[in-house]
Design an enzyme around this catalytic site. Structure first.
Site, mmCIF file in Angstrom:
data_model
loop_
_atom_site.group_PDB
_atom_site.id
_atom_site.type_symbol
_atom_site.label_atom_id
_atom_site.label_comp_id
_atom_site.label_asym_id
_atom_site.label_seq_id
_atom_site.Cartn_x
_atom_site.Cartn_y
_atom_site.Cartn_z
ATOM 1 N N GLU A 7 27.016 38.142 37.861
ATOM 2 C CA GLU A 7 27.134 36.746 38.295
ATOM 3 C C GLU A 7 25.786 36.131 38.662
ATOM 4 O OE1 GLU A 7 31.746 36.800 39.902
ATOM 5 O OE2 GLU A 7 30.183 37.406 41.289
ATOM 6 N N ASP A 191 40.232 35.741 33.842
ATOM 7 C CA ASP A 191 41.546 36.363 33.585
ATOM 8 C C ASP A 191 42.617 35.490 34.237
ATOM 9 O OD1 ASP A 191 40.197 37.908 36.090
ATOM 10 O OD2 ASP A 191 42.327 37.565 36.444
HETATM 11 N N1 ADE Z 1 38.179 37.613 40.269
HETATM 12 C C1 ADE Z 1 38.384 37.412 38.948
HETATM 13 N N2 ADE Z 1 39.644 37.744 38.614
HETATM 14 C C2 ADE Z 1 40.247 38.146 39.753
HETATM 15 C C3 ADE Z 1 41.540 38.622 40.056
HETATM 16 N N3 ADE Z 1 42.478 38.729 39.108
HETATM 17 N N4 ADE Z 1 41.828 38.972 41.333
HETATM 18 C C4 ADE Z 1 40.873 38.840 42.285
HETATM 19 N N5 ADE Z 1 39.635 38.415 42.052
HETATM 20 C C5 ADE Z 1 39.320 38.058 40.798
#
Ligand code: ADE
Length: 225
Positions: A7, A191
């Site tokens: 990041e 995601d």
């Molecule tokens: N950061 C990116 N995806 C995530 C997720 N599914 N749960 C927690 N933090 C995240």
């Protein structure tokens, strides 16, 4: 500030006159971006590490504004992988003293949802317009859990009216609000916090982190010195 190396690396790579300081088991990168003095660090994952890093950025490195860049899981159906969201406010979805009749995310003398700085959000909207990018604004929920579960995701979305979730933003919000430092949280979706989240996160962490980092650099360029 970010949580993971992926990041912050695209940001550190663009700095001039780089100076690295190791402090409290983290590396802080001081440098200049287009003449603007910046300090960059990744905290490591989760609320505790994020709290430590945000505090050090402010108390040791005297940062006057804090901008967070990273990835998030989508809750809102509007958000697809690679899309950008800025937090209007942040809450802690795993903070629970409901046994004492308090709402989820609340402890006495705190607030369920902490608002981000409005003028930094305005700068982000201006940058998005200039670049022809779509920027969603919404509540981001933070917790010490990687969410890969449709029921948990649904519960967080409904309980906090949240559009995305991650693991650090609300910590930055608590620290910056307590210390009176304007702050901004940007996330690009990696995601959808569902059954495929682990796989998608691994596949899209780098590309989504870069989308967010590039946007933050444009904001730094726009912020008045
Ligand atoms: N950061 C990116 N995806 C995530 C997720 N599914 N749960 C927690 N933090 C995240």
């Amino acid at each position: 500030m970010g949580a993971m190396p992926e990041e912050v690396e695209p940001i550190v790579a663009k700095l001039d006159n780089l100076k690295e300081t190791v402090y409290a088991a983290n590396t802080y990168y001081e440098g200049f971006y287009k003449g603007q003095e910046v300090v960059v660090a990744y905290s490591k994952i989760g609320k505790v590490f994020a709290t430590l890093t945000a505090t050090i950025l402010i108390e040791k490195f005297a940062c006057e504004k804090l901008l967070f860049s990273g990835v998030a899981g989508a809750i809102s159906d509007d958000l697809q992988i690679g899309d950008l969201i800025i937090a209007s406010g942040l809450c802690q979805h795993d903070l629970d003293i409901t046994a004492f009749s308090h709402p989820f995310g609340y402890v006495p003398e705190g607030e369920v949802c902490i608002a981000t700085d409005e003028s930094l959000r305005e700068i982000a909207k201006k940058v998005a317009e200039e670049k022809g990018l779509t920027l969603k604004e919404g509540i981001i929920a933070t917790g010490d859990q990687f969410v890969a579960n449709p029921e948990r995701k649904e519960w967080i979305g409904t309980t906090f009216n949240a559009d995305a979730l991650e693991m650090e933003g609300a910590s930055v919000a608590v620290v910056c609000t307590a210390l009176n430092v304007p702050f901004f949280i940007l996330r690009a979706i990696s995601d959808s916090a569902d059954m495929d989240a682990g796989f998608d996160f691994d596949a899209f962490l780098e590309s989504s982190a870069k989308i967010s980092a590039d946007f933050i650099l444009s904001m730094v360029d726009t912020i008045e010195r």
